[in-house]
Motif scaffolding. Structure first.
Motif, mmCIF file in Angstrom:
data_model
loop_
_atom_site.group_PDB
_atom_site.id
_atom_site.type_symbol
_atom_site.label_atom_id
_atom_site.label_comp_id
_atom_site.label_asym_id
_atom_site.label_seq_id
_atom_site.Cartn_x
_atom_site.Cartn_y
_atom_site.Cartn_z
ATOM 1 N N ASN A 118 43.103 38.320 49.637
ATOM 2 C CA ASN A 118 42.166 37.215 49.869
ATOM 3 C C ASN A 118 41.300 37.002 48.620
ATOM 4 O O ASN A 118 40.670 37.927 48.110
ATOM 5 N N LEU A 119 41.267 35.753 48.149
ATOM 6 C CA LEU A 119 40.582 35.449 46.887
ATOM 7 C C LEU A 119 39.066 35.670 46.982
ATOM 8 O O LEU A 119 38.428 36.025 45.979
ATOM 9 N N ALA A 120 38.492 35.486 48.168
ATOM 10 C CA ALA A 120 37.047 35.727 48.328
ATOM 11 C C ALA A 120 36.745 37.227 48.191
ATOM 12 O O ALA A 120 35.753 37.625 47.570
ATOM 13 N N MET A 121 37.627 38.044 48.756
ATOM 14 C CA MET A 121 37.465 39.500 48.627
ATOM 15 C C MET A 121 37.569 39.904 47.158
ATOM 16 O O MET A 121 36.775 40.708 46.648
ATOM 17 N N ARG A 122 38.556 39.321 46.461
ATOM 18 C CA ARG A 122 38.720 39.651 45.032
ATOM 19 C C ARG A 122 37.498 39.213 44.236
ATOM 20 O O ARG A 122 37.068 39.894 43.300
ATOM 21 N N ALA A 123 36.930 38.052 44.619
ATOM 22 C CA ALA A 123 35.738 37.547 43.922
ATOM 23 C C ALA A 123 34.575 38.531 44.095
ATOM 24 O O ALA A 123 33.866 38.850 43.137
ATOM 25 N N LEU A 180 34.218 34.342 35.331
ATOM 26 C CA LEU A 180 34.811 35.110 36.439
ATOM 27 C C LEU A 180 35.669 34.185 37.311
ATOM 28 O O LEU A 180 36.756 34.560 37.756
ATOM 29 N N ALA A 181 35.183 32.963 37.522
ATOM 30 C CA ALA A 181 35.937 32.001 38.343
ATOM 31 C C ALA A 181 37.302 31.732 37.714
ATOM 32 O O ALA A 181 38.326 31.726 38.405
ATOM 33 N N GLY A 182 37.328 31.544 36.392
ATOM 34 C CA GLY A 182 38.582 31.265 35.694
ATOM 35 C C GLY A 182 39.574 32.409 35.820
ATOM 36 O O GLY A 182 40.783 32.199 35.871
ATOM 37 N N ARG A 183 39.039 33.647 35.897
ATOM 38 C CA ARG A 183 39.934 34.800 36.035
ATOM 39 C C ARG A 183 40.550 34.869 37.426
ATOM 40 O O ARG A 183 41.617 35.431 37.620
ATOM 41 N N LEU A 184 39.852 34.290 38.430
ATOM 42 C CA LEU A 184 40.341 34.386 39.813
ATOM 43 C C LEU A 184 41.442 33.374 40.114
ATOM 44 O O LEU A 184 42.333 33.645 40.913
#
Ligand code: C5P
Length: 317
Positions: free
Chosen positions: A81-86, A144-148
């Motif tokens: 889940n991308l939110a968890m990774r964030a 950080l957003a770009g890395r996700l």
């Protein structure tokens, strides 16, 4: 700082997006395609609330019991889940040693081509930074957003923006007034990588761009002029999505949906992103309401939204 100084929770809202224009070029060595796109953030939102916790966990809700049950089957609650990774990325970058519980309330369809997962990630970045008081700068959040993921920086900013590179190099686009959209969503999503691969296959089979697809693309000037003028009629003439063809090949019913929306009076209809959401541009709120009720009467799930709206914002803390 004592624990008592931390907020009890932070609620952040981030918008879904549609791609008003999406041109896809060649595939780079990293697997990503060159893009020239125009994103517009629309009034369909993801709400993420971050609560203090010792470790990392996530729960996901829809707008009603049926969608909550659907999400239970389709949205991963772990590191996929991308939110968890964030959240974990903010912790690792800032050296924060605690955790968070993220409550995600989804309105944007899952795997719908509207960047719902990216909106969750953008909201989680902002929520964790505020909850933990880690003081990331806008530039650090952007990085950080770009890395996700390629769409996450746009979900942070919202508005209307031109995306180049792999879609993550953003420049604001001037857009006047309000654009009314009707979105037809589907319960069953489409896989973004599969749709990009479908485009490559389609081009290879047909010889189109197969030998030398451009690795750098531009958004056509008429698209930018129509946005700047706030003119839906002009925009309708130049809206386009290169991923529309592979999405229609994968899901032929999307063609029927587009025809139904046009019959109901929409100015134009395109697949949003990698689909299967279809976005219809209408010339006024009243005509959008008509198109929405007509499509609903035909059994489609249709929602009337408008753009452009702001990106990830703290609603309450
Ligand atoms: O960046 P994001 O995770 O949203 O991308 C999902 C997938 O979409 C990528 O793994 C890739 O297969 C495809 N993609 C692409 N070119 C882009 C953006 C996405 O091929 N510019």
């Amino acid at each position: 700082m004592s624990l008592a100084a931390f907020p009890d929770s932070v609620h952040v809202r981030a918008p879904g997006k549609i791609n008003v224009y999406l041109g896809v070029g060649g595939r780079h060595d990293d697997g990503y395609h060159a893009l020239a796109t125009v994103f517009q953030a629309v009034s369909l939102y993801e709400d993420v609330t971050a609560y203090p916790a010792d470790d990392f966990s996530l729960s996901v809700f829809g707008t009603d019991a049926a969608s909550t049950a659907l999400f239970a089957d389709t949205v991963p609650l772990d590191d996929r889940n991308l939110a968890m990774r964030a959240a974990k990325l903010v912790a690792s970058e800032t050296g924060y040693s605690g955790g968070v519980h993220l409550e995600v309330r989804k309105s944007v369809p899952v795997a719908g081509g509207m960047g719902g997962g990216s909106a969750d990630a953008a909201a989680a970045l902002v929520a964790c930074d505020a909850l933990w008081e880690t003081g990331l700068s806008p530039q650090q959040l952007d990085e950080l957003a770009g890395r996700l993921g390629a769409d996450v920086p746009f979900a942070l900013h919202g508005g209307t923006a031109i995306g180049t590179g792999r879609g993550d190099r953003l420049n604001p686009a001037l857009a006047r007034g309000r654009f009314d959209w009707v979105l037809v969503t589907s319960d069953e999503g489409l896989s973004t990588p599969a749709i990009y691969a479908g485009l490559d296959d389609h081009r290879a089979r047909n010889g189109a761009l197969a030998d030398d697809p451009p690795l750098s693309l531009d958004v056509p000037i008429p698209v930018l002029q129509a946005l700047r003028a706030g003119d839906p009629h002009a925009l309708a003439l130049c809206m386009h999505n290169d991923l529309g063809t592979p999405a229609l090949l994968e899901r032929p019913v999307l063609d029927d949906i587009i025809n139904e929306g046009l019959e109901a009076g929409a100015l134009s209809g395109i697949v949003s992103g990698s689909g299967p959401t279809v976005a219809f541009l209408c010339d006024a709120p009243e005509s959008a309401q008509y198109v929405q009720s007509d499509l609903t009467a035909r059994g489609r799930t249709a929602v009337h939204v408008h753009g452009a709206v702001p990106g990830a914002r703290i609603i309450a803390r």
